[in-house]
Design an enzyme around this catalytic site. Sequence first.
Site, PDB file in Angstrom:
ATOM      1  N   GLY A   1       6.041  21.472 -10.068  1.00  0.00           N
ATOM      2  CA  GLY A   1       6.909  22.073 -11.036  1.00  0.00           C
ATOM      3  C   GLY A   1       6.351  21.517 -12.438  1.00  0.00           C
ATOM      4  O   GLY A   1       6.171  20.569 -12.750  1.00  0.00           O
TER       5      GLY A   1
ATOM      6  N   GLN B   1       8.973  27.071  -1.404  1.00  0.00           N
ATOM      7  CA  GLN B   1       9.712  26.247  -2.785  1.00  0.00           C
ATOM      8  C   GLN B   1      11.116  26.703  -2.763  1.00  0.00           C
ATOM      9  O   GLN B   1      12.091  26.108  -2.948  1.00  0.00           O
ATOM     10  CB  GLN B   1       9.022  26.233  -4.094  1.00  0.00           C
ATOM     11  CG  GLN B   1       7.738  25.562  -4.274  1.00  0.00           C
ATOM     12  CD  GLN B   1       6.327  26.528  -3.970  1.00  0.00           C
ATOM     13  OE1 GLN B   1       6.614  27.492  -3.313  1.00  0.00           O
ATOM     14  NE2 GLN B   1       5.690  26.226  -4.802  1.00  0.00           N
TER      15      GLN B   1
ATOM     16  N   ASP C   1       5.116  28.584 -16.035  1.00  0.00           N
ATOM     17  CA  ASP C   1       3.969  27.445 -16.029  1.00  0.00           C
ATOM     18  C   ASP C   1       3.124  27.452 -17.137  1.00  0.00           C
ATOM     19  O   ASP C   1       2.487  26.558 -17.449  1.00  0.00           O
ATOM     20  CB  ASP C   1       3.181  27.432 -14.711  1.00  0.00           C
ATOM     21  CG  ASP C   1       3.816  27.035 -13.575  1.00  0.00           C
ATOM     22  OD1 ASP C   1       4.633  28.022 -12.989  1.00  0.00           O
ATOM     23  OD2 ASP C   1       3.920  25.938 -13.236  1.00  0.00           O
TER      24      ASP C   1
END
Length: 364
Positions: free
Chosen positions: A63, A207, A248
Amino acid sequence: MQTMKLKKEDGSVVEIQAVWLDEEEPGKLHFIDQRFIPFKIGVLTSRGPEETATFIRDMVTRGAPSIGAAGAYGIVQSAFTHRSQSPNERLEAIKTDAKTLVNARPTAVDLHNCVNEMLEAVIQCNAQLELLIEQSHRIVNQIIQECRQIAETGVKVVKKGMNILHHCHTGALATVDVGTALSIPILAHKQGLDVHVYVNETRPRLQGGRLTAWELTQEGVPHTVIADSVAASLMRRGEVDLVLVGADRIAMNGDVANKIGTYSLAVLASHHTIPIYSVAPWSTFDTQLQTGDDIPIEERSRKEVRQALSDDLTYHPIINQSSPVHNPAFDVTPNELLTGIITPGQILHPPLVEAIANHRKQLD
Ligand code: RUB
Protein backbone atom coordinates in the site's frame (compact mmCIF):
# COMPACT_ATOMS: atom_id res chain seq x y z
CA MET A 1 -1.78 6.66 15.69
CA GLN A 2 -4.31 4.10 14.54
CA THR A 3 -3.62 0.72 16.04
CA MET A 4 -5.17 -2.49 14.85
CA LYS A 5 -6.51 -5.08 17.23
CA LEU A 6 -4.95 -8.36 16.20
CA LYS A 7 -6.00 -11.66 17.70
CA LYS A 8 -2.99 -13.92 18.00
CA GLU A 9 -3.08 -17.70 17.63
CA ASP A 10 -3.06 -18.16 21.42
CA GLY A 11 -6.27 -16.06 21.58
CA SER A 12 -4.64 -12.98 23.13
CA VAL A 13 -5.23 -9.57 21.52
CA VAL A 14 -2.47 -7.08 20.69
CA GLU A 15 -2.90 -3.51 19.44
CA ILE A 16 -0.28 -2.47 16.90
CA GLN A 17 0.04 -0.44 13.70
CA ALA A 18 1.08 -1.51 10.20
CA VAL A 19 4.74 -0.41 10.60
CA TRP A 20 6.68 1.12 13.49
CA LEU A 21 10.24 1.99 14.41
CA ASP A 22 11.72 0.32 17.47
CA GLU A 23 11.94 2.90 20.28
CA GLU A 24 14.97 1.29 21.93
CA GLU A 25 16.93 0.38 18.84
CA PRO A 26 16.37 2.45 15.67
CA GLY A 27 18.09 -0.25 13.58
CA LYS A 28 14.93 -2.32 13.97
CA LEU A 29 11.67 -1.84 12.12
CA HIS A 30 8.56 -3.85 12.94
CA PHE A 31 5.83 -4.81 10.47
CA ILE A 32 2.46 -6.50 10.65
CA ASP A 33 3.08 -9.30 8.16
CA GLN A 34 0.31 -8.60 5.63
CA ARG A 35 1.03 -11.64 3.47
CA PHE A 36 -0.89 -14.10 5.59
CA ILE A 37 -3.79 -12.00 6.86
CA PRO A 38 -6.56 -13.06 7.50
CA PHE A 39 -5.30 -16.61 8.10
CA LYS A 40 -2.44 -15.82 10.38
CA ILE A 41 -1.48 -12.67 12.25
CA GLY A 42 2.18 -12.07 12.83
CA VAL A 43 4.84 -9.40 13.24
CA LEU A 44 8.16 -9.42 11.39
CA THR A 45 11.19 -7.36 12.34
CA SER A 46 13.74 -6.07 9.86
CA ARG A 47 17.22 -5.38 11.14
CA GLY A 48 18.50 -3.09 8.42
CA PRO A 49 17.54 -1.15 5.29
CA GLU A 50 18.30 -4.04 2.93
CA GLU A 51 15.98 -6.33 4.83
CA THR A 52 13.34 -3.58 4.85
CA ALA A 53 13.67 -3.34 1.05
CA THR A 54 13.18 -7.13 0.82
CA PHE A 55 10.09 -6.92 3.03
CA ILE A 56 8.68 -4.15 0.81
CA ARG A 57 9.42 -6.17 -2.35
CA ASP A 58 7.86 -9.33 -0.88
CA MET A 59 4.81 -7.37 0.31
CA VAL A 60 5.22 -8.01 4.02
CA THR A 61 4.04 -4.41 4.04
CA ARG A 62 2.22 -2.89 1.07
CA GLY A 63 0.00 0.00 0.00
CA ALA A 64 1.55 3.27 -1.14
CA PRO A 65 1.54 5.21 2.19
CA SER A 66 2.71 2.25 4.31
CA ILE A 67 5.65 1.54 2.04
CA GLY A 68 6.43 5.28 2.11
CA ALA A 69 6.55 5.09 5.91
CA ALA A 70 8.73 1.97 5.72
CA GLY A 71 11.08 3.84 3.35
CA ALA A 72 11.36 6.84 5.71
CA TYR A 73 12.13 4.56 8.67
CA GLY A 74 14.48 2.56 6.41
CA ILE A 75 16.70 5.65 6.11
CA VAL A 76 16.82 5.90 9.93
CA GLN A 77 17.90 2.24 9.99
CA SER A 78 20.55 3.06 7.42
CA ALA A 79 21.92 6.01 9.45
CA PHE A 80 21.97 3.76 12.54
CA THR A 81 23.71 0.92 10.68
CA HIS A 82 26.46 3.20 9.31
CA ARG A 83 26.76 5.46 12.38
CA SER A 84 30.43 4.67 13.08
CA GLN A 85 31.67 5.44 9.55
CA SER A 86 33.29 8.72 8.49
CA PRO A 87 30.75 11.40 7.38
CA ASN A 88 31.57 10.93 3.67
CA GLU A 89 31.47 7.14 3.78
CA ARG A 90 28.26 7.28 5.79
CA LEU A 91 26.55 9.59 3.30
CA GLU A 92 27.53 7.36 0.37
CA ALA A 93 26.32 4.24 2.22
CA ILE A 94 22.98 5.90 3.06
CA LYS A 95 22.54 6.97 -0.57
CA THR A 96 23.13 3.36 -1.68
CA ASP A 97 20.56 2.11 0.84
CA ALA A 98 18.12 4.79 -0.36
CA LYS A 99 18.43 3.44 -3.92
CA THR A 100 17.84 -0.12 -2.74
CA LEU A 101 14.72 1.00 -0.86
CA VAL A 102 13.30 3.05 -3.74
CA ASN A 103 13.88 0.25 -6.25
CA ALA A 104 12.00 -2.26 -4.12
CA ARG A 105 8.65 -1.19 -5.61
CA PRO A 106 8.86 1.15 -8.58
CA THR A 107 5.26 2.31 -9.12
CA ALA A 108 4.14 3.76 -5.77
CA VAL A 109 5.72 7.21 -5.64
CA ASP A 110 5.20 7.66 -1.88
CA LEU A 111 8.23 5.42 -1.33
CA HIS A 112 10.33 7.60 -3.61
CA ASN A 113 8.99 10.85 -2.06
CA CYS A 114 9.46 9.76 1.56
CA VAL A 115 12.98 8.38 0.99
CA ASN A 116 14.04 11.54 -0.86
CA GLU A 117 12.68 13.78 1.88
CA MET A 118 14.73 11.77 4.39
CA LEU A 119 17.84 12.00 2.19
CA GLU A 120 17.55 15.79 2.16
CA ALA A 121 17.37 15.68 5.97
CA VAL A 122 20.42 13.39 6.07
CA ILE A 123 22.41 15.96 4.12
CA GLN A 124 21.13 18.91 6.17
CA CYS A 125 21.75 17.39 9.61
CA ASN A 126 24.82 15.38 8.73
CA ALA A 127 22.95 12.14 9.49
CA GLN A 128 22.39 12.91 13.18
CA LEU A 129 20.29 10.02 14.36
CA GLU A 130 18.02 11.89 16.78
CA LEU A 131 17.10 14.46 14.14
CA LEU A 132 16.45 11.80 11.53
CA ILE A 133 14.18 9.87 13.89
CA GLU A 134 12.24 13.10 14.50
CA GLN A 135 12.00 13.74 10.76
CA SER A 136 10.79 10.19 10.00
CA HIS A 137 8.07 10.51 12.65
CA ARG A 138 7.10 13.89 11.17
CA ILE A 139 6.70 12.32 7.71
CA VAL A 140 4.64 9.41 9.07
CA ASN A 141 2.50 11.74 11.21
CA GLN A 142 1.82 13.80 8.10
CA ILE A 143 0.57 10.66 6.33
CA ILE A 144 -1.63 9.90 9.35
CA GLN A 145 -3.11 13.41 9.50
CA GLU A 146 -3.78 13.38 5.76
CA CYS A 147 -5.63 10.04 5.95
CA ARG A 148 -7.89 11.43 8.67
CA GLN A 149 -8.64 14.51 6.57
CA ILE A 150 -9.32 12.29 3.54
CA ALA A 151 -12.00 10.37 5.44
CA GLU A 152 -13.71 13.63 6.51
CA THR A 153 -13.49 15.08 2.99
CA GLY A 154 -14.51 11.93 1.14
CA VAL A 155 -17.54 11.09 3.25
CA LYS A 156 -19.25 14.12 1.66
CA VAL A 157 -19.70 12.17 -1.61
CA VAL A 158 -21.52 9.35 0.18
CA LYS A 159 -25.31 9.32 0.38
CA LYS A 160 -27.45 7.19 2.66
CA GLY A 161 -27.85 3.57 1.56
CA MET A 162 -25.19 3.66 -1.16
CA ASN A 163 -23.56 0.54 -2.60
CA ILE A 164 -19.88 1.38 -2.90
CA LEU A 165 -17.47 -0.64 -5.03
CA HIS A 166 -13.88 -0.75 -3.81
CA HIS A 167 -10.81 -2.22 -5.52
CA CYS A 168 -7.64 -3.61 -3.94
CA HIS A 169 -6.95 -2.55 -0.37
CA THR A 170 -6.57 0.98 0.94
CA GLY A 171 -7.26 0.55 4.65
CA ALA A 172 -5.18 0.92 7.79
CA LEU A 173 -2.68 -1.79 6.82
CA ALA A 174 -1.92 0.07 3.56
CA THR A 175 -1.64 3.53 5.06
CA VAL A 176 -0.47 3.30 8.72
CA ASP A 177 -3.67 5.02 9.86
CA VAL A 178 -7.38 4.97 8.98
CA GLY A 179 -6.81 4.40 5.27
CA THR A 180 -7.50 6.38 2.12
CA ALA A 181 -10.38 5.14 -0.09
CA LEU A 182 -11.51 2.55 2.47
CA SER A 183 -11.61 5.13 5.28
CA ILE A 184 -14.62 6.70 3.53
CA PRO A 185 -17.15 3.83 3.77
CA ILE A 186 -15.84 3.06 7.25
CA LEU A 187 -16.53 6.64 8.40
CA ALA A 188 -19.87 6.65 6.52
CA HIS A 189 -20.83 3.47 8.40
CA LYS A 190 -19.87 5.09 11.73
CA GLN A 191 -22.03 8.09 10.81
CA GLY A 192 -25.04 5.79 10.28
CA LEU A 193 -25.19 6.23 6.50
CA ASP A 194 -26.15 2.59 6.04
CA VAL A 195 -23.62 1.83 3.29
CA HIS A 196 -22.72 -1.53 1.78
CA VAL A 197 -19.35 -2.23 0.14
CA TYR A 198 -18.75 -4.51 -2.85
CA VAL A 199 -15.20 -5.74 -2.35
CA ASN A 200 -13.36 -6.62 -5.57
CA GLU A 201 -11.23 -9.62 -4.64
CA THR A 202 -8.34 -8.12 -6.71
CA ARG A 203 -6.55 -10.89 -8.53
CA PRO A 204 -3.84 -12.06 -8.38
CA ARG A 205 -2.73 -11.14 -4.83
CA LEU A 206 -6.31 -10.90 -3.51
CA GLN A 207 -5.73 -7.77 -1.43
CA GLY A 208 -9.49 -7.15 -1.58
CA GLY A 209 -10.68 -10.62 -0.64
CA ARG A 210 -8.11 -10.96 2.11
CA LEU A 211 -7.30 -7.53 3.55
CA THR A 212 -10.23 -5.27 2.67
CA ALA A 213 -12.76 -7.92 3.63
CA TRP A 214 -10.88 -8.55 6.89
CA GLU A 215 -10.69 -4.84 7.80
CA LEU A 216 -14.39 -4.26 6.97
CA THR A 217 -15.25 -7.26 9.13
CA GLN A 218 -13.25 -5.76 12.03
CA GLU A 219 -15.12 -2.47 11.58
CA GLY A 220 -18.55 -4.13 11.25
CA VAL A 221 -19.20 -2.60 7.80
CA PRO A 222 -21.68 -4.61 5.67
CA HIS A 223 -19.87 -5.93 2.61
CA THR A 224 -19.86 -8.60 -0.11
CA VAL A 225 -16.76 -9.98 -1.82
CA ILE A 226 -17.03 -10.37 -5.61
CA ALA A 227 -14.73 -11.77 -8.28
CA ASP A 228 -13.32 -8.80 -10.22
CA SER A 229 -15.27 -9.79 -13.35
CA VAL A 230 -18.64 -9.38 -11.56
CA ALA A 231 -18.44 -5.56 -11.41
CA ALA A 232 -19.78 -4.99 -14.95
CA SER A 233 -23.04 -6.88 -14.46
CA LEU A 234 -23.61 -5.32 -11.03
CA MET A 235 -23.25 -1.88 -12.60
CA ARG A 236 -25.61 -2.81 -15.44
CA ARG A 237 -28.23 -3.87 -12.88
CA GLY A 238 -27.88 -0.51 -11.08
CA GLU A 239 -26.38 -2.08 -7.97
CA VAL A 240 -23.31 0.16 -7.75
CA ASP A 241 -23.75 3.84 -6.80
CA LEU A 242 -20.14 4.88 -6.28
CA VAL A 243 -16.64 3.51 -7.02
CA LEU A 244 -13.73 4.37 -4.71
CA VAL A 245 -10.16 3.38 -5.54
CA GLY A 246 -6.74 4.32 -4.20
CA ALA A 247 -3.70 5.56 -6.08
CA ASP A 248 -0.06 4.65 -6.22
CA ARG A 249 1.12 7.56 -8.33
CA ILE A 250 -0.75 10.54 -9.78
CA ALA A 251 0.71 12.56 -12.65
CA MET A 252 0.24 16.33 -12.89
CA ASN A 253 -2.57 15.91 -15.47
CA GLY A 254 -4.52 13.67 -13.05
CA ASP A 255 -3.73 10.31 -14.69
CA VAL A 256 -3.73 7.75 -11.89
CA ALA A 257 -1.65 4.59 -11.54
CA ASN A 258 -3.34 2.13 -9.22
CA LYS A 259 -3.80 -1.58 -8.74
CA ILE A 260 -4.30 -3.50 -11.98
CA GLY A 261 -8.01 -3.58 -12.78
CA THR A 262 -8.65 0.04 -11.83
CA TYR A 263 -8.64 1.17 -15.47
CA SER A 264 -11.28 -1.37 -16.46
CA LEU A 265 -13.45 -0.25 -13.53
CA ALA A 266 -13.10 3.36 -14.67
CA VAL A 267 -14.19 2.45 -18.21
CA LEU A 268 -17.16 0.54 -16.79
CA ALA A 269 -18.11 3.37 -14.43
CA SER A 270 -17.94 5.87 -17.27
CA HIS A 271 -20.11 3.64 -19.50
CA HIS A 272 -22.73 3.30 -16.75
CA THR A 273 -22.45 6.95 -15.58
CA ILE A 274 -21.42 5.97 -12.06
CA PRO A 275 -19.18 8.38 -10.11
CA ILE A 276 -15.64 7.09 -9.62
CA TYR A 277 -13.08 8.80 -7.41
CA SER A 278 -9.42 8.07 -6.83
CA VAL A 279 -8.46 8.81 -3.22
CA ALA A 280 -4.93 9.75 -2.18
CA PRO A 281 -2.70 11.77 0.15
CA TRP A 282 -0.48 14.48 -1.38
CA SER A 283 2.57 12.18 -1.11
CA THR A 284 1.04 10.13 -3.97
CA PHE A 285 1.29 13.03 -6.45
CA ASP A 286 4.40 13.01 -8.64
CA THR A 287 5.32 16.60 -9.43
CA GLN A 288 7.97 15.38 -11.91
CA LEU A 289 5.52 13.61 -14.21
CA GLN A 290 3.21 15.47 -16.57
CA THR A 291 1.19 12.43 -17.72
CA GLY A 292 0.61 8.83 -16.70
CA ASP A 293 2.42 7.52 -19.80
CA ASP A 294 5.76 7.70 -18.00
CA ILE A 295 4.70 5.96 -14.79
CA PRO A 296 6.83 2.84 -14.34
CA ILE A 297 4.62 -0.23 -14.01
CA GLU A 298 5.91 -3.00 -11.78
CA GLU A 299 5.90 -6.49 -13.34
CA ARG A 300 5.58 -9.01 -10.53
CA SER A 301 6.42 -12.69 -10.20
CA ARG A 302 4.59 -15.16 -12.47
CA LYS A 303 4.07 -17.25 -9.34
CA GLU A 304 1.36 -14.81 -8.21
CA VAL A 305 -0.80 -15.79 -11.20
CA ARG A 306 0.18 -19.45 -11.41
CA GLN A 307 -0.33 -20.33 -7.78
CA ALA A 308 -2.64 -19.47 -4.91
CA LEU A 309 -1.75 -19.20 -1.26
CA SER A 310 -4.15 -21.34 0.74
CA ASP A 311 -5.17 -20.98 4.37
CA ASP A 312 -2.56 -23.54 5.43
CA LEU A 313 -0.01 -21.12 3.94
CA THR A 314 1.11 -23.35 1.11
CA TYR A 315 1.09 -22.40 -2.57
CA HIS A 316 -1.11 -24.46 -4.90
CA PRO A 317 -1.02 -24.49 -8.70
CA ILE A 318 -4.25 -23.03 -10.12
CA ILE A 319 -3.62 -22.61 -13.85
CA ASN A 320 -1.74 -24.47 -16.56
CA GLN A 321 1.77 -24.25 -15.15
CA SER A 322 3.73 -24.22 -18.43
CA SER A 323 1.88 -21.25 -20.01
CA PRO A 324 3.65 -17.90 -20.19
CA VAL A 325 2.24 -15.34 -17.74
CA HIS A 326 2.09 -11.53 -17.83
CA ASN A 327 1.61 -9.98 -14.38
CA PRO A 328 1.66 -6.17 -14.31
CA ALA A 329 0.77 -5.02 -10.79
CA PHE A 330 -0.70 -1.65 -11.78
CA ASP A 331 -2.43 0.15 -14.63
CA VAL A 332 -2.93 3.81 -15.50
CA THR A 333 -6.42 5.36 -15.60
CA PRO A 334 -6.60 8.41 -17.88
CA ASN A 335 -7.79 11.48 -15.97
CA GLU A 336 -10.84 12.03 -18.19
CA LEU A 337 -12.44 8.84 -16.86
CA LEU A 338 -12.42 10.06 -13.25
CA THR A 339 -15.20 12.03 -11.56
CA GLY A 340 -12.53 13.49 -9.31
CA ILE A 341 -9.66 12.90 -6.92
CA ILE A 342 -10.35 13.01 -3.19
CA THR A 343 -7.38 14.49 -1.33
CA PRO A 344 -6.93 15.66 2.26
CA GLY A 345 -9.35 18.57 2.64
CA GLN A 346 -10.23 19.00 -1.03
CA ILE A 347 -11.99 17.16 -3.84
CA LEU A 348 -10.31 17.90 -7.16
CA HIS A 349 -12.74 18.08 -10.09
CA PRO A 350 -12.03 18.02 -13.85
CA PRO A 351 -10.23 19.44 -15.61
CA LEU A 352 -7.80 17.76 -13.20
CA VAL A 353 -4.73 19.28 -14.79
CA GLU A 354 -6.01 22.72 -13.75
CA ALA A 355 -7.21 21.60 -10.32
CA ILE A 356 -3.78 20.09 -9.54
CA ALA A 357 -1.96 23.17 -10.88
CA ASN A 358 -4.17 25.42 -8.70
CA HIS A 359 -3.42 23.36 -5.64
CA ARG A 360 0.30 23.63 -6.33
CA LYS A 361 0.02 27.42 -6.74
CA GLN A 362 -1.63 27.62 -3.30
CA LEU A 363 1.42 25.86 -1.84
CA ASP A 364 3.95 28.22 -3.45
C1 RUB B 1 -1.79 -1.24 -3.42
C2 RUB B 1 -2.74 -0.45 -4.19
C3 RUB B 1 -3.57 0.41 -3.36
C4 RUB B 1 -2.82 1.68 -3.13
C5 RUB B 1 -3.36 2.29 -1.90
O1 RUB B 1 -1.03 -2.08 -4.24
O2 RUB B 1 -2.81 -0.38 -5.38
O3 RUB B 1 -4.80 0.67 -3.94
O4 RUB B 1 -1.46 1.48 -2.87
O5 RUB B 1 -2.75 3.50 -1.76
P1 RUB B 1 -0.13 -3.19 -3.55
P2 RUB B 1 -3.61 4.70 -1.24
O6 RUB B 1 -1.03 -4.05 -2.76
O7 RUB B 1 0.49 -3.88 -4.73
O8 RUB B 1 0.88 -2.45 -2.71
O9 RUB B 1 -4.09 4.22 0.07
O10 RUB B 1 -2.67 5.82 -1.23
O11 RUB B 1 -4.71 4.93 -2.19
